[in-house]
Design an enzyme around this catalytic site. Structure first.
Site, PDB file in Angstrom:
ATOM      1  N   HIS A  40       0.835  -1.205   0.000  1.00 10.45           N
ATOM      2  CA  HIS A  40       0.000   0.000   0.000  1.00 10.45           C
ATOM      3  C   HIS A  40       0.874   1.260   0.000  1.00 10.45           C
ATOM      4  O   HIS A  40       0.580   2.227  -0.701  1.00 10.45           O
ATOM      5  CB  HIS A  40      -0.872   0.054   1.262  1.00 10.45           C
ATOM      6  CG  HIS A  40      -1.874  -1.056   1.388  1.00 10.45           C
ATOM      7  ND1 HIS A  40      -1.786  -2.024   2.355  1.00 10.45           N
ATOM      8  CD2 HIS A  40      -2.994  -1.343   0.684  1.00 10.45           C
ATOM      9  CE1 HIS A  40      -2.815  -2.857   2.242  1.00 10.45           C
ATOM     10  NE2 HIS A  40      -3.557  -2.477   1.232  1.00 10.45           N
ATOM     11  N   LYS A 153      -1.602  -6.269  -8.122  1.00  7.93           N
ATOM     12  CA  LYS A 153      -1.881  -7.440  -7.280  1.00  7.93           C
ATOM     13  C   LYS A 153      -3.314  -7.929  -7.509  1.00  7.93           C
ATOM     14  O   LYS A 153      -3.574  -9.121  -7.560  1.00  7.93           O
ATOM     15  CB  LYS A 153      -1.634  -7.050  -5.824  1.00  7.93           C
ATOM     16  CG  LYS A 153      -2.353  -7.856  -4.779  1.00  7.93           C
ATOM     17  CD  LYS A 153      -1.608  -9.105  -4.475  1.00  7.93           C
ATOM     18  CE  LYS A 153      -2.150  -9.934  -3.344  1.00  7.93           C
ATOM     19  NZ  LYS A 153      -3.496  -9.733  -2.922  1.00  7.93           N
TER      20      LYS A 153
HETATM   21  P1  AMP Z   1      -6.758  -3.490  -0.321  1.00  6.76           P
HETATM   22  O1  AMP Z   1      -6.553  -2.716   0.929  1.00  6.76           O
HETATM   23  O2  AMP Z   1      -6.385  -4.925  -0.214  1.00  6.76           O
HETATM   24  O3  AMP Z   1      -8.112  -3.255  -0.936  1.00  6.76           O
HETATM   25  O4  AMP Z   1      -5.715  -2.909  -1.359  1.00  6.76           O
HETATM   26  C1  AMP Z   1      -5.686  -1.537  -1.665  1.00  6.76           C
HETATM   27  C2  AMP Z   1      -4.839  -1.322  -2.877  1.00  6.76           C
HETATM   28  O5  AMP Z   1      -3.522  -1.774  -2.635  1.00  6.76           O
HETATM   29  C3  AMP Z   1      -5.365  -2.093  -4.101  1.00  6.76           C
HETATM   30  O6  AMP Z   1      -5.252  -1.272  -5.252  1.00  6.76           O
HETATM   31  C4  AMP Z   1      -4.433  -3.267  -4.148  1.00  6.76           C
HETATM   32  O7  AMP Z   1      -4.299  -3.806  -5.441  1.00  6.76           O
HETATM   33  C5  AMP Z   1      -3.142  -2.661  -3.672  1.00  6.76           C
HETATM   34  N1  AMP Z   1      -2.243  -3.689  -3.165  1.00  6.76           N
HETATM   35  C6  AMP Z   1      -2.560  -4.723  -2.332  1.00  6.76           C
HETATM   36  N2  AMP Z   1      -1.490  -5.504  -2.130  1.00  6.76           N
HETATM   37  C7  AMP Z   1      -0.472  -4.976  -2.852  1.00  6.76           C
HETATM   38  C8  AMP Z   1       0.908  -5.346  -3.070  1.00  6.76           C
HETATM   39  N3  AMP Z   1       1.444  -6.427  -2.495  1.00  6.76           N
HETATM   40  N4  AMP Z   1       1.650  -4.560  -3.873  1.00  6.76           N
HETATM   41  C9  AMP Z   1       1.125  -3.464  -4.467  1.00  6.76           C
HETATM   42  N5  AMP Z   1      -0.158  -3.068  -4.298  1.00  6.76           N
HETATM   43  C10 AMP Z   1      -0.946  -3.813  -3.507  1.00  6.76           C
END
Ligand code: AMP
Length: 286
Positions: A40, A153
């Protein structure tokens, strides 16, 4: 190190964003569900390169979870997230209550097809992308950012959001950011915290076996053969596979086993009660 301003209401968020726009400052939005990790934070750093002002939303969106999924146990660590975002240089955090996003009487959603109906995540989580698309449309219309950053991801999610923003003429540039990984290749995810020590030890094999399959496909092995052997290795590490498939990288449509260009390998697999997803590029050689 300045703590970011925390906005709990749409009105407050709009006021802050409108002030920046009036001053001619570009605004970036990074939507998240909190429990932030280095992946993130890499999105926030990219956002800072692309815009003068960065808003990070932290909202565990109930409508993208099915009743049997982990909505109630999803990790919520707001104070810790705020510290991380202060050091990453976010200007504002939007952290609404569910009733702010879904007030009484709420009944409108975004209807999807195309990349949202290709038999990958949508097959296993049939209501998921409608929830995602609706909340992302709301966030984009609330903050009206110049640019919004999403991780590769969640590759299918990124494709769905790109399509939605284009189809609904939402005036924002959607940027996809690379996946950050642990040393053994495991894609960083808030859900990795659910893995116990033994499960964590084997979880890296999901990415390692995918990498192996991608290289074999790039070297000319038929897709079905490479995928079958990779799946066997993933299962042997204790995963139950929902899907492991090479698809068209742009449309996510199925491909012929001999195709060699524009491919993405995507997987979802369960280790105990924890469901992990990952995807990688299949390089084109020669
Ligand atoms: P989430 O909190 O899981 O909804 O993720 C929020 C954002 O962070 C989304 O756009 C995800 O694709 C991105 N994200 C989650 N994990 C990763 C990672 N390992 N590397 C890069 N971006 C990520």
């Amino acid at each position: 190190m300045m703590k970011p301003a925390v906005h709990k209401t749409v009105a407050d968020l709009r006021l802050a964003a409108a002030g920046w726009r009036k001053a001619g400052e570009r605004v970036a939005l990074v939507p998240t569900m909190g429990a932030l990790h280095a992946g993130h934070i890499s999105l926030v750093r990219l956002a800072r390169q692309l815009a003068r002002r960065v808003v990070v939303s932290i909202f565990v969106n109930p409508t993208q979870f099915a009743p049997n999924e982990d909505f109630s146990k999803y990790p919520r660590v707001f104070e810790r997230d705020l510290e991380l975002l202060a050091s990453a240089g976010a200007d504002a955090v939007f952290h609404p209550e569910p009733a702010e996003m879904y007030p009484a009487g709420f009944c409108t959603g975004v209807s999807l097809a195309g990349p949202a109906a290709v038999g990958l995540e949508d097959k296993f989580r049939p209501t998921h992308f409608q929830g995602v698309a609706t909340i992302v449309a709301k966030l984009l219309l609330q903050a009206l950012p110049d640019v919004a950053i999403f991780g590769q991801k969640d590759y299918q999610q990124l494709a769905v959001i790109r399509r939605m923003a284009a189809d609904l003429d939402i005036p924002v540039e959607i940027v996809g950011a690379p996946t950050l990984r642990e040393a053994d290749g495991l894609a960083m995810s808030s859900r990795n915290a659910y893995l116990d020590a033994r499960q964590r030890k084997f979880a890296g094999n999901l990415h390692q076996a995918m990498q192996w399959a991608a290289e074999r496909i790039a070297d000319g092995e038929p897709i079905d053969v490479a995928v079958r052997e990779s799946a066997a290795s993933i299962s042997a590490s204790g995963f139950l596979i929902d899907y492991l498939e090479a698809r068209d990288a742009a449309t996510l449509a199925p491909v012929e086993p001999t195709r060699r260009h524009g491919l993405r390998l995507l997987a979802a697999a369960r280790m105990g009660t924890t469901r992990l997803i990952d995807n990688i590029d299949i390089p084109t050689k020669g």
